[in-house]
Design a protein around this motif. Sequence first.
Motif: not given
Length: 525
Positions: A475-483, A488-496
């Motif tokens: 499985p390809i495992t996703h983490s939203p912490l990688f960009h 500036q291309d993202y709107s969600e919280t980026l603190e971590q």
Amino acid sequence: MARRNALQGGEAVALLLLCLGASAEEGPTGRAHAAQRQEDASHASIGLSDVVLVIQSQRNSFHARRAGERKVEILQRAAELGQGAPVVLLLHELSTFERDWSILPLLPNLSATYGLSASWFFFLEEQTSITLAKLLQVLNRYQVQEEWFLGKRLHDNEPSIIHHYAFSEDPGSFSYPDPAAGWALSSLLLRRKHKQGFKGIAEKQTTQNHTFGCPMYILRYEEGKSPLPSCRSSLTSMCFRLAERIQHMQPKSDFTIDLKHEIALYIWEDGNGPKLTAVPEFCTETRENCATTFTTYLPHCGSPVSRKEVFVAVKTCKKFHSQRVPVVKATWEKDAGFIEYYSDVADASIPTIAVGVPNTERGHCGKTFAILKRFLSNAVPKTDWLLVVDDDTLISLPRLRRLLRCYDPKEAVSLGERYGYSLHLNGYSYTTGGAGMVLSRAAVSLLASSGCRCHDDDAPDDMVLGRCLTSLGVPITHSPLFHQARPQDYSETLEQAVSFHKHWNIDPVTVYKLWLQDTHTRDEL
């Protein structure tokens, strides 16, 4: 161009959502938000048994276990509440198809299975907590006889590359849901007199084990044609035709990049479907009156793995030795236990290792597979994890090591920001190279023994790896912490955040210090 790509897929999804949506006789969509929130006295309230909760789980053992725990927790709280039991589904268990994480291909199956009995479909992350009584209170504000798309509103602050610069003239005009807060789709309770007619058609229309149900009405039955007034005449033949059209329609874009934005585009359908309705009770931070809250995408699973258990491979080339490599050395190199730079030429000042593959302008498959081979050799220290990055990747290795504690290196793990290619045709997923590709030793060993190879040195390495891993059942495992792009291309919280990519129009050192550098990180051995 990008909007057209998304919107042709939206034509099909709009039809699918009508399986989940409203009937032609019961009011238009797109009412003003104030009117949307008014309670209809004649509207019967729903209970938990009218709600289908879909936890967007993943197949990796850590995520599957955590999603299972969330499901048990929800059902326990439902029993305590005593207002019925919701259907709780784990996304990764619904089929064996890799595509289902993108949600849209799953909608026909959800509609066919639950569309006649459910009023709402609510999608949540593994880490999303729900106050069930409050969720019911919120959902009961909206009549399910109408089309509703509910969520916490996000929007672009400037034109974004990950959204193909859609709505570039006014980026804030289009909103999409924050998946961490959860999002909901309404589902029309189909009347019993239609049920048998739908059933016969649905049984005939199947593709890839997904059954297509029939909508009670459609706004547009064929692109460029006028709306149909109702479905009363020739209902069976029309539903058959719609199911056929959905079955064979293919989106113009083969790539799935930012799921939440693409889902919103598909549902909106260039103004013919509903826009997202902002729900203040769908929260990511704990506050009074929230129906949902969110913990973190960076869970605490124990002490971070040692820096000596992560081998870092930086892909570079001669022309960037003096431009990009100095940024790596000035920012995150100091946090690496083992790091090597792989180039088309040897440069003792860095130093770089020449992999024997000429630099290519497009993909770097030949270079990456040379790195995989070297990782398994005796030429480098034996570590549990391999991180492959570009020379313009900015990354927090301390946060990555904390995240890796949650995963078993003896399991074949591919971790990063997940994209999809040709998922509507059962294609494959992959972790984007610029955001950083993390592979366990077990995954690298499996790739090496599989005979998977590059068809060309300049093939896209991340996509080739994704195709190979998918064929191997990893499985390809996703983490939203990688960009894959810049902050500036993202709107969600980026603190971590764990990573960003590209130096374009930014000061990369400043970006690193602002978003990725931890000031109180313990120096692990």
